[in-house]
Design an enzyme around this catalytic site. Structure first.
Site, PDB file in Angstrom:
ATOM      1  N   CYS A   2       0.828  -1.216   0.000  1.00 37.24           N
ATOM      2  CA  CYS A   2       0.000   0.000   0.000  1.00 37.24           C
ATOM      3  C   CYS A   2       0.859   1.261   0.000  1.00 37.24           C
ATOM      4  O   CYS A   2       1.958   1.274   0.542  1.00 37.24           O
ATOM      5  CB  CYS A   2      -0.876   0.044   1.243  1.00 37.24           C
ATOM      6  SG  CYS A   2      -1.945  -1.368   1.405  1.00 37.24           S
ATOM      7  N   ARG A  27       5.394   0.237  -6.033  1.00 39.77           N
ATOM      8  CA  ARG A  27       5.399  -0.570  -4.798  1.00 39.77           C
ATOM      9  C   ARG A  27       4.525  -1.804  -4.939  1.00 39.77           C
ATOM     10  O   ARG A  27       4.627  -2.724  -4.134  1.00 39.77           O
ATOM     11  CB  ARG A  27       4.886   0.278  -3.624  1.00 39.77           C
ATOM     12  CG  ARG A  27       5.793   1.420  -3.248  1.00 39.77           C
ATOM     13  CD  ARG A  27       5.070   2.412  -2.363  1.00 39.77           C
ATOM     14  NE  ARG A  27       4.680   1.840  -1.087  1.00 39.77           N
ATOM     15  CZ  ARG A  27       5.350   2.004   0.045  1.00 39.77           C
ATOM     16  NH1 ARG A  27       6.461   2.707   0.048  1.00 39.77           N
ATOM     17  NH2 ARG A  27       4.923   1.474   1.173  1.00 39.77           N
ATOM     18  N   TRP A  77      -2.707  -2.691  -1.566  1.00 42.71           N
ATOM     19  CA  TRP A  77      -2.253  -4.047  -1.865  1.00 42.71           C
ATOM     20  C   TRP A  77      -3.023  -4.935  -0.888  1.00 42.71           C
ATOM     21  O   TRP A  77      -2.801  -4.879   0.314  1.00 42.71           O
ATOM     22  CB  TRP A  77      -0.747  -4.151  -1.639  1.00 42.71           C
ATOM     23  CG  TRP A  77      -0.141  -5.458  -2.010  1.00 42.71           C
ATOM     24  CD1 TRP A  77       0.260  -5.858  -3.255  1.00 42.71           C
ATOM     25  CD2 TRP A  77       0.186  -6.544  -1.122  1.00 42.71           C
ATOM     26  NE1 TRP A  77       0.807  -7.116  -3.196  1.00 42.71           N
ATOM     27  CE2 TRP A  77       0.772  -7.562  -1.906  1.00 42.71           C
ATOM     28  CE3 TRP A  77       0.046  -6.753   0.251  1.00 42.71           C
ATOM     29  CZ2 TRP A  77       1.218  -8.775  -1.363  1.00 42.71           C
ATOM     30  CZ3 TRP A  77       0.473  -7.956   0.792  1.00 42.71           C
ATOM     31  CH2 TRP A  77       1.055  -8.943  -0.016  1.00 42.71           C
ATOM     32  N   ASN A 103      -1.998   2.120   5.802  1.00 43.75           N
ATOM     33  CA  ASN A 103      -1.089   1.024   5.429  1.00 43.75           C
ATOM     34  C   ASN A 103      -0.784   0.240   6.688  1.00 43.75           C
ATOM     35  O   ASN A 103      -0.659   0.834   7.758  1.00 43.75           O
ATOM     36  CB  ASN A 103       0.258   1.554   4.929  1.00 43.75           C
ATOM     37  CG  ASN A 103       0.153   2.260   3.613  1.00 43.75           C
ATOM     38  OD1 ASN A 103      -0.902   2.280   3.014  1.00 43.75           O
ATOM     39  ND2 ASN A 103       1.251   2.858   3.176  1.00 43.75           N
ATOM     40  N   GLY A 104      -0.571  -1.069   6.543  1.00 44.22           N
ATOM     41  CA  GLY A 104      -0.239  -1.887   7.705  1.00 44.22           C
ATOM     42  C   GLY A 104      -1.367  -2.856   7.991  1.00 44.22           C
ATOM     43  O   GLY A 104      -2.233  -3.095   7.129  1.00 44.22           O
ATOM     44  N   GLU A 487      18.324 -16.958  -6.848  1.00 36.45           N
ATOM     45  CA  GLU A 487      17.935 -15.636  -7.345  1.00 36.45           C
ATOM     46  C   GLU A 487      17.360 -15.735  -8.767  1.00 36.45           C
ATOM     47  O   GLU A 487      16.358 -15.092  -9.084  1.00 36.45           O
ATOM     48  CB  GLU A 487      19.150 -14.699  -7.302  1.00 36.45           C
ATOM     49  CG  GLU A 487      18.940 -13.316  -7.859  1.00 36.45           C
ATOM     50  CD  GLU A 487      17.898 -12.487  -7.111  1.00 36.45           C
ATOM     51  OE1 GLU A 487      17.433 -12.909  -6.043  1.00 36.45           O
ATOM     52  OE2 GLU A 487      17.543 -11.413  -7.632  1.00 36.45           O
ATOM     53  N   LYS A 491      13.575 -14.583  -9.783  1.00 33.94           N
ATOM     54  CA  LYS A 491      13.276 -13.613 -10.856  1.00 33.94           C
ATOM     55  C   LYS A 491      12.251 -14.212 -11.813  1.00 33.94           C
ATOM     56  O   LYS A 491      11.305 -13.547 -12.222  1.00 33.94           O
ATOM     57  CB  LYS A 491      14.536 -13.236 -11.656  1.00 33.94           C
ATOM     58  CG  LYS A 491      15.553 -12.395 -10.957  1.00 33.94           C
ATOM     59  CD  LYS A 491      15.202 -10.935 -10.844  1.00 33.94           C
ATOM     60  CE  LYS A 491      14.504 -10.616  -9.557  1.00 33.94           C
ATOM     61  NZ  LYS A 491      15.286 -10.511  -8.371  1.00 33.94           N
ATOM     62  N   GLU A 494       8.744 -14.390 -10.215  1.00 34.43           N
ATOM     63  CA  GLU A 494       8.136 -13.077  -9.987  1.00 34.43           C
ATOM     64  C   GLU A 494       7.531 -12.469 -11.228  1.00 34.43           C
ATOM     65  O   GLU A 494       6.429 -11.928 -11.183  1.00 34.43           O
ATOM     66  CB  GLU A 494       9.212 -12.081  -9.500  1.00 34.43           C
ATOM     67  CG  GLU A 494       9.581 -12.189  -8.075  1.00 34.43           C
ATOM     68  CD  GLU A 494      10.484 -11.036  -7.689  1.00 34.43           C
ATOM     69  OE1 GLU A 494      10.093 -10.260  -6.814  1.00 34.43           O
ATOM     70  OE2 GLU A 494      11.587 -10.900  -8.253  1.00 34.43           O
ATOM     71  N   HIS A 510      18.493 -36.183  -3.620  1.00 34.63           N
ATOM     72  CA  HIS A 510      17.840 -36.597  -2.370  1.00 34.63           C
ATOM     73  C   HIS A 510      16.319 -36.410  -2.433  1.00 34.63           C
ATOM     74  O   HIS A 510      15.669 -36.358  -1.386  1.00 34.63           O
ATOM     75  CB  HIS A 510      18.444 -35.826  -1.192  1.00 34.63           C
ATOM     76  CG  HIS A 510      19.898 -36.121  -0.995  1.00 34.63           C
ATOM     77  ND1 HIS A 510      20.357 -37.335  -0.531  1.00 34.63           N
ATOM     78  CD2 HIS A 510      21.001 -35.384  -1.263  1.00 34.63           C
ATOM     79  CE1 HIS A 510      21.685 -37.315  -0.479  1.00 34.63           C
ATOM     80  NE2 HIS A 510      22.102 -36.145  -0.929  1.00 34.63           N
ATOM     81  N   LYS A 609       6.785  -3.841  -4.086  1.00 31.00           N
ATOM     82  CA  LYS A 609       8.212  -3.514  -4.055  1.00 31.00           C
ATOM     83  C   LYS A 609       8.711  -3.470  -2.620  1.00 31.00           C
ATOM     84  O   LYS A 609       9.785  -3.954  -2.308  1.00 31.00           O
ATOM     85  CB  LYS A 609       8.436  -2.161  -4.736  1.00 31.00           C
ATOM     86  CG  LYS A 609       9.899  -1.721  -4.795  1.00 31.00           C
ATOM     87  CD  LYS A 609      10.687  -2.589  -5.745  1.00 31.00           C
ATOM     88  CE  LYS A 609      12.157  -2.222  -5.779  1.00 31.00           C
ATOM     89  NZ  LYS A 609      12.939  -3.286  -6.443  1.00 31.00           N
TER      90      LYS A 609
HETATM   91  O1  M6R Z   1      13.575  -4.038   0.306  1.00 27.09           O
HETATM   92  P1  M6R Z   1      14.088  -5.410   0.619  1.00 27.09           P
HETATM   93  O2  M6R Z   1      15.426  -5.669   0.023  1.00 27.09           O
HETATM   94  O3  M6R Z   1      14.093  -5.676   2.094  1.00 27.09           O
HETATM   95  O4  M6R Z   1      13.079  -6.400  -0.056  1.00 27.09           O
HETATM   96  C1  M6R Z   1      13.168  -7.773   0.162  1.00 27.09           C
HETATM   97  C2  M6R Z   1      12.305  -8.544  -0.787  1.00 27.09           C
HETATM   98  O5  M6R Z   1      10.955  -8.179  -0.637  1.00 27.09           O
HETATM   99  C3  M6R Z   1      12.722  -8.307  -2.237  1.00 27.09           C
HETATM  100  O6  M6R Z   1      14.047  -8.650  -2.451  1.00 27.09           O
HETATM  101  C4  M6R Z   1      11.841  -9.132  -3.206  1.00 27.09           C
HETATM  102  O7  M6R Z   1      12.079 -10.483  -3.032  1.00 27.09           O
HETATM  103  C5  M6R Z   1      12.106  -8.661  -4.619  1.00 27.09           C
HETATM  104  N1  M6R Z   1      10.866  -8.439  -5.296  1.00 27.09           N
HETATM  105  C6  M6R Z   1      12.928  -9.611  -5.396  1.00 27.09           C
HETATM  106  O8  M6R Z   1      13.028  -9.298  -6.744  1.00 27.09           O
END
Ligand code: M6R
Length: 614
Positions: A2, A27, A77, A103-104, A487, A491, A494, A510, A609
């Site tokens: 949010c 965000r 959100w 927010n929250g 990673e 990606k 996501e 395993h 974000k």
């Molecule tokens: O702002 P932060 O680095 O703490 O965020 C952590 C994760 O939310 C962030 O890395 C998320 O996994 C990304 N969308 C990855 O691409």
């Protein structure tokens, strides 16, 4: 997650609110709304068209009353209740004269709602947030002002909040408060602003302040008064802004993700800039708050992070243990504080977070400090909540990252953490000066290697085209290749919504190898590190079970190429630094597969974000 924007004292609030909401879109959100204070009443509009909602508000805004000087806006959100118009903020009280955005999460919302309904309030939405506006309404009905009403209402809630409220009877006032969820205040000559993060306000003012936990702000045209939720006078913390508004624009690129991937050489160079002194010694800047004595006193390192930041932390574990010979644990932040961690004043606890606002990491670091550990934050946002609370900060200097998928901030986190590993090694004498010098030379050469990798995006696009029909992906790696695999898989998940699992290559046998069948794509991080031969054996195991093999390999490495259906070539670098280079073709692979499936890479579904809820 949010986003909140608020403004008072301007000629025309609506365009500013919409511009701010546009800047908050990155965000992640699924609905949006604004409320304007106008001639003794409120005008509200909301839209729930996913990531098109702010655009819809622009159209709906054509019916707005002209030239209102104040209002608040929100991108939602969804947590409690589906992303519908009714659940979108701002929420109104029963009179329709009070509006609030939040927010929250209000954890005791269900109990509060029962009490409100019993006293005649009608709650229109399924959200946890709506109870707040009715609680304030109830206080105001008992004679409180808007400020007092909000203060009293917030005393009754458990959970996290950043809130902003306006009332038709008090057109010269916007009231805001926070606990855990971030809130930034901005001051103009005759206007005042608020927002949930810095980029939303960069177009309006550069005089920014962070509201601290349990503070309340009364915004009037050109002035802000800050008090605590208990009513004591207080001060918000001034913020140093080193970003300009152009840095958060798309430039000539098709999308922010492409722009940010191409900014990686500069971001890495900036993060390393000035870290080697004329005498060859490495140095962190003063903000890190770590003296030579502090560095020597450390007997253990504990790193706390989420998502891509967690993957950068996993790389750091290898570097710190190898170079500085310090035992290093890495924890997923959302689990960390609930496992009753054992820390003391000799444990260096490092929070890694590009935003510096992720609530899981923030709360984990608070726990670490409470246990007496020294807390260092690796963050990309100057004066973020984590940075303000930590004993020291090591800034990555990547500039604002708008695309939801972390790219340049991830690479700069690895670089910053490996620099820290070398500084620890230097202080502890576990590497010689010439060994440190040799690794540093390699580090400083990373931007040139990255430049070369960036030229190969079209090669990766061709591979992605060949894989466009695939649905199941395994990403495998060993040693520092393992976090790279995690990673790469993150990606892909996501932004392309394809099933992708990152796994340590040696662990596959395993269990998960049972999932390998013709059509499964295995992406292996096969650049040369100490476990390259073993990784190749693991790749053979999946190849003989029919998987399509894509390998990240070092330029000219025919042995690696012989195992693969497709190779994503990268220059060879010092193995401990290889994640910085090897991650890039996997960013491209995810990007081109998302393109092949027609997805918006900057605003993937369901994602935020900055994740400011637990
Ligand atoms: O702002 P932060 O680095 O703490 O965020 C952590 C994760 O939310 C962030 O890395 C998320 O996994 C990304 N969308 C990855 O691409």
């Amino acid at each position: 997650m949010c986003g909140i924007i608020g403004v008072i004292g301007v000629d025309d609030a609506l365009p500013l609110l919409l511009e701010g909401l546009g800047r908050l879109e990155y965000r992640g959100y699924d609905s949006a709304g604004v409320v304007l204070v106008t001639g003794g009443t409120l005008w509200r509009t909301r839209a729930a068209e996913g990531t098109h909602s702010v655009n819809d508000l622009r159209v709906l805004g054509e019916d707005a009353p002209p030239r209102c000087s104040s209002g608040v806006g929100h991108t939602r959100w969804a947590t409690h209740g589906e992303p519908t118009t009714v659940n979108a903020h701002p929420h109104l009280d029963c009179t329709g004269r009070l509006a609030l955005v939040h927010n929250g999460i209000i954890e005791n919302h269900a109990d509060l709602a029962i009490g409100l309904v019993a006293t005649g309030h009608v709650l229109a939405s399924e959200t946890d947030s709506e109870v707040l506006v009715h609680l304030v309404e109830a206080e105001m009905a008992r004679g409180s002002t808007l400020v007092e009403g909000l203060r009293l209402a917030l005393r009754r809630v458990r959970g996290s909040f950043a809130v902003a409220a306006v009332h038709a009877d008090e057109p010269e006032l916007v009231v805001a408060a926070r606990r855990v969820s971030p809130l930034i205040i901005g001051l103009g000559d005759d206007a005042s602003f608020l927002a949930s993060d810095i980029p939303a306000l960069l177009g309006s003012t550069r005089r920014l302040f962070a509201l601290e936990d349990d503070q309340l702000a009364e915004l009037r045209p050109g002035s802000v008064r800050v008090t605590t939720l208990d009513g004591a006078e207080a001060k918000a913390t001034p913020l140093s802004i080193d970003w300009d508004v152009t840095a958060s624009r798309q430039g000539g690129y098709d999308d922010f993700m492409t722009k940010e991937i191409h900014e990686q050489p500069d971001a890495v160079a900036a993060t390393l800039f000035g870290r080697r002194r004329a005498d060859g010694m490495l140095t962190l800047d003063e903000a890190a708050g770590l003296s030579e004595d502090d560095l020597r006193a450390v007997d253990r390192v504990c790193i706390v992070a989420c998502g891509s930041s967690y993957h950068a932390a996993l790389v750091a574990k290898y570097a710190i243990e190898e170079w500085a010979r310090l035992p290093t644990e890495v924890d997923i932040a959302s689990e960390f504080r609930y496992r009753r961690p054992i820390l003391d004043h000799r444990t260096l606890t490092i929070g890694v977070s590009q935003s510096g606002e992720t609530v899981d990491t923030l709360q984990g670091l608070r726990e670490a400090r409470a246990l007496g550990a020294k807390v260092l934050v690796v963050s990309n946002v100057v004066d973020s909540s984590m940075a303000r609370e930590a004993d020291g900060v090591l800034y990555t200097r990547a500039g604002p990252e708008i695309g939801v998928a972390a790219t340049k901030t991830h690479l700069t986190q690895i670089v910053a953490l490996e620099l820290l590993a070398l500084v620890l090694a230097q202080a502890r004498g576990t590497l010689s000066a010439s060994e440190i010098g040799a690794v540093t030379d390699q580090m400083l050469g990373l931007p040139d290697h990255l430049d070369k990798v960036l030229l190969r995006t079209k090669d990766v696009a061709e591979v992605a085209q060949e894989l466009a029909e695939a649905r199941d992906f395994f990403y495998l790696g060993r040693h520092v290749g393992h976090p790279v695999a995690l990673e790469g898989a993150l990606k892909l998940k996501e932004i392309s919504y394809l099933r992708a699992e990152g796994y340590p290559a040696g662990e596959l046998k395993h269990g998960p190898i049972a999932l390998i069948e013709p059509g499964t794509v295995v992406v292996g991080v096969a650049t040369r590190n100490c476990l390259w031969e073993k990784l190749c054996s693991n790749i053979q195991e999946v190849k003989s079970r029919g998987a399509t093999i894509v390998l990240v390999g070092n330029d000219g490495d025919d042995q690696t190429a012989a195992l693969a259906d497709h190779v994503l070539w990268v220059p060879a670098v010092e193995p401990m630094l290889s994640p910085v280079v090897d991650a890039v073709p996997l960013q491209f692979l995810a990007y081109w597969l998302a393109q092949a499936h027609g997805h918006d890479v900057d605003r993937p579904r369901n994602l935020a974000k900055t994740v400011t809820v637990e």
